[in-house]
Design a protein around this motif. Sequence first.
Motif, PDB file in Angstrom:
ATOM      1  N   MET A  50       0.841  -1.206   0.000  1.00 30.42           N
ATOM      2  CA  MET A  50       0.000   0.000   0.000  1.00 30.42           C
ATOM      3  C   MET A  50       0.874   1.253   0.000  1.00 30.42           C
ATOM      4  N   LEU A  51       0.386   2.256  -0.649  1.00 28.28           N
ATOM      5  CA  LEU A  51       1.096   3.532  -0.622  1.00 28.28           C
ATOM      6  C   LEU A  51       0.440   4.427   0.421  1.00 28.28           C
ATOM      7  N   PRO A  52       1.244   5.200   1.147  1.00 28.07           N
ATOM      8  CA  PRO A  52       0.699   5.965   2.265  1.00 28.07           C
ATOM      9  C   PRO A  52      -0.141   7.192   1.894  1.00 28.07           C
ATOM     10  N   GLU A  53      -0.129   7.594   0.639  1.00 26.67           N
ATOM     11  CA  GLU A  53      -0.927   8.755   0.231  1.00 26.67           C
ATOM     12  C   GLU A  53      -1.592   8.452  -1.113  1.00 26.67           C
ATOM     13  N   ILE A  54      -2.795   8.966  -1.308  1.00 22.21           N
ATOM     14  CA  ILE A  54      -3.470   8.811  -2.605  1.00 22.21           C
ATOM     15  C   ILE A  54      -2.650   9.514  -3.694  1.00 22.21           C
ATOM     16  N   SER A  55      -2.024  10.639  -3.325  1.00 27.12           N
ATOM     17  CA  SER A  55      -1.247  11.384  -4.325  1.00 27.12           C
ATOM     18  C   SER A  55      -0.064  10.558  -4.849  1.00 27.12           C
ATOM     19  N   LEU A  56       0.439   9.618  -4.039  1.00 29.08           N
ATOM     20  CA  LEU A  56       1.526   8.746  -4.506  1.00 29.08           C
ATOM     21  C   LEU A  56       0.988   7.694  -5.475  1.00 29.08           C
ATOM     22  N   ASN A  57      -0.235   7.218  -5.230  1.00 25.46           N
ATOM     23  CA  ASN A  57      -0.880   6.325  -6.206  1.00 25.46           C
ATOM     24  C   ASN A  57      -1.012   7.046  -7.544  1.00 25.46           C
ATOM     25  N   VAL A  58      -1.431   8.308  -7.475  1.00 22.96           N
ATOM     26  CA  VAL A  58      -1.620   9.080  -8.711  1.00 22.96           C
ATOM     27  C   VAL A  58      -0.294   9.206  -9.464  1.00 22.96           C
ATOM     28  N   LEU A  59       0.772   9.498  -8.730  1.00 23.79           N
ATOM     29  CA  LEU A  59       2.103   9.614  -9.342  1.00 23.79           C
ATOM     30  C   LEU A  59       2.503   8.296 -10.000  1.00 23.79           C
ATOM     31  N   ASP A  60       2.270   7.214  -9.275  1.00 20.49           N
ATOM     32  CA  ASP A  60       2.663   5.893  -9.752  1.00 20.49           C
ATOM     33  C   ASP A  60       1.863   5.482 -10.987  1.00 20.49           C
ATOM     34  N   ILE A  61       0.547   5.676 -10.934  1.00 25.03           N
ATOM     35  CA  ILE A  61      -0.308   5.285 -12.048  1.00 25.03           C
ATOM     36  C   ILE A  61       0.021   6.119 -13.291  1.00 25.03           C
ATOM     37  N   THR A  62       0.330   7.402 -13.062  1.00 25.50           N
ATOM     38  CA  THR A  62       0.635   8.267 -14.206  1.00 25.50           C
ATOM     39  C   THR A  62       1.937   7.843 -14.893  1.00 25.50           C
ATOM     40  N   GLN A  63       2.840   7.212 -14.129  1.00 25.01           N
ATOM     41  CA  GLN A  63       4.073   6.702 -14.776  1.00 25.01           C
ATOM     42  C   GLN A  63       3.713   5.655 -15.831  1.00 25.01           C
ATOM     43  N   ASN A  64       2.617   4.920 -15.595  1.00 23.49           N
ATOM     44  CA  ASN A  64       2.176   3.942 -16.607  1.00 23.49           C
ATOM     45  C   ASN A  64       1.771   4.654 -17.899  1.00 23.49           C
ATOM     46  N   SER A  65       1.081   5.806 -17.742  1.00 19.52           N
ATOM     47  CA  SER A  65       0.679   6.578 -18.930  1.00 19.52           C
ATOM     48  C   SER A  65       1.908   7.030 -19.699  1.00 19.52           C
ATOM     49  N   ILE A  66       2.934   7.444 -18.948  1.00 17.61           N
ATOM     50  CA  ILE A  66       4.167   7.915 -19.591  1.00 17.61           C
ATOM     51  C   ILE A  66       4.840   6.752 -20.323  1.00 17.61           C
ATOM     52  N   SER A  67       4.877   5.579 -19.671  1.00 22.31           N
ATOM     53  CA  SER A  67       5.461   4.397 -20.328  1.00 22.31           C
ATOM     54  C   SER A  67       4.667   4.014 -21.568  1.00 22.31           C
ATOM     55  N   ALA A  68       3.365   4.311 -21.555  1.00 16.17           N
ATOM     56  CA  ALA A  68       2.513   3.967 -22.704  1.00 16.17           C
ATOM     57  C   ALA A  68       2.594   5.036 -23.789  1.00 16.17           C
ATOM     58  N   GLU A  69       3.596   5.899 -23.676  1.00 13.21           N
ATOM     59  CA  GLU A  69       3.886   6.925 -24.686  1.00 13.21           C
ATOM     60  C   GLU A  69       2.765   7.929 -24.893  1.00 13.21           C
ATOM     61  N   ALA A  70       2.062   8.256 -23.816  1.00 13.05           N
ATOM     62  CA  ALA A  70       1.045   9.307 -23.910  1.00 13.05           C
ATOM     63  C   ALA A  70       1.747  10.649 -24.069  1.00 13.05           C
ATOM     64  N   ASP A  71       1.136  11.585 -24.824  1.00 12.53           N
ATOM     65  CA  ASP A  71       1.688  12.938 -24.832  1.00 12.53           C
ATOM     66  C   ASP A  71       0.683  13.951 -24.284  1.00 12.53           C
ATOM     67  N   PHE A  72      -0.468  13.443 -23.848  1.00 11.79           N
ATOM     68  CA  PHE A  72      -1.412  14.303 -23.137  1.00 11.79           C
ATOM     69  C   PHE A  72      -2.074  13.484 -22.026  1.00 11.79           C
ATOM     70  N   ILE A  73      -1.939  13.981 -20.794  1.00 12.24           N
ATOM     71  CA  ILE A  73      -2.442  13.243 -19.640  1.00 12.24           C
ATOM     72  C   ILE A  73      -3.292  14.172 -18.783  1.00 12.24           C
ATOM     73  N   GLU A  74      -4.485  13.701 -18.443  1.00 13.61           N
ATOM     74  CA  GLU A  74      -5.359  14.487 -17.565  1.00 13.61           C
ATOM     75  C   GLU A  74      -5.382  13.863 -16.182  1.00 13.61           C
ATOM     76  N   ILE A  75      -5.250  14.712 -15.167  1.00  8.52           N
ATOM     77  CA  ILE A  75      -5.333  14.248 -13.781  1.00  8.52           C
ATOM     78  C   ILE A  75      -6.428  15.063 -13.109  1.00  8.52           C
ATOM     79  N   ILE A  76      -7.435  14.388 -12.631  1.00  6.73           N
ATOM     80  CA  ILE A  76      -8.576  15.102 -12.057  1.00  6.73           C
ATOM     81  C   ILE A  76      -8.871  14.597 -10.656  1.00  6.73           C
ATOM     82  N   ILE A  77      -8.805  15.512  -9.700  1.00  3.30           N
ATOM     83  CA  ILE A  77      -9.120  15.183  -8.314  1.00  3.30           C
ATOM     84  C   ILE A  77     -10.417  15.896  -7.987  1.00  3.30           C
TER      85      ILE A  77
END
Lengths: 187, 123
Positions: free
Chosen positions: A1-28
């Motif tokens: 488990m990650l201690p903050e939701i914001s760390l989950n967001v950081l981690d999940i967004t790395q997947n988008s970067i690995s998937a060669e996205a060039d536009f990423i939306e983050i909505i809280i």
Amino acid sequence: MLPEISLNVLDITQNSISAEADFIEIIISINSVEHTLKATIKDNGRGMDEETVKTVIDPFYTTRTTRKVGLGVPFFKQAAECTGGFLELESEVGKGTMISATFHTDNIDCMPLGDINSTVYSLITFNPQIDFYYEYSVDEHLFDLDTRQMRELLGGVSLDAPEVASFIREYLIENEADVNSKAGYSI
Amino acid sequence: MKSLEELRAIREKMQGQVGLRAEDDNNTRVVVGMATCGIASGARPVLNYLANEVQTRGLKDVIVTQTGCIGLCQYEPIVEVYAPGKEKITYVKVNPEKAAEILEQHLVRGQLVDKYMLQSTNL
């Protein structure tokens, strides 16, 4: 488990970067009446087929080559589900992926959102070639940051230039505080 | 309250300075592992600390970047230093306080911080 939701967001967004996205939306999006927090990450990366979508919530699926487990998505799912919330995942090959977790913030097992500004700041300044749209809202109060709009104002100056980076950091902190105070919301 | 209009002023101020940093082989690269394992053990503050400090001090020949899983998840957060012509140095279980020492001693003065290096930990 990650201690903050914001760390989950950081981690999940790395997947988008690995998937060669060039536009990423983050909505809280926080609802203070229903005590929910929804964190959504949407990208235009290469996407996944139905089979792969089924497997990413399995900890024994990963794209990494250094070891055989991948805990990013399972952690995000578990963090949401243990508050009574849920994970949504939609993906289409060639179009992109949307992943979203809804948390019940009044549940004792709910992790704090944490330092979401650091997450967004790191993502923008360490990936200056990618465009980000970030939105933070509490009830009807909202602020957003769109790097496409920033680029227009900046001309050729890069998003990771020191002056721009510190602008982004302060902009995020001030606007989040403003939204929270307008909504009478405290974390 | 900050407004996006400030970016125009930054643009004017920075005009002519763009491309000041040459991406050549003489730069020292500082790489922080930012996969799930790194993030879970506290890599985000380490990465941000190093990047901010390198900017604040104007260390022109140091570049801070991120990478995925380095393969030593139990030693995260991991910081690798690639200096031109030298062997890679791997620092393990780094936090912002240790990062401050590494920055001061290794990146500024060129002295290795033995006590945080992978080689000196008890495997």
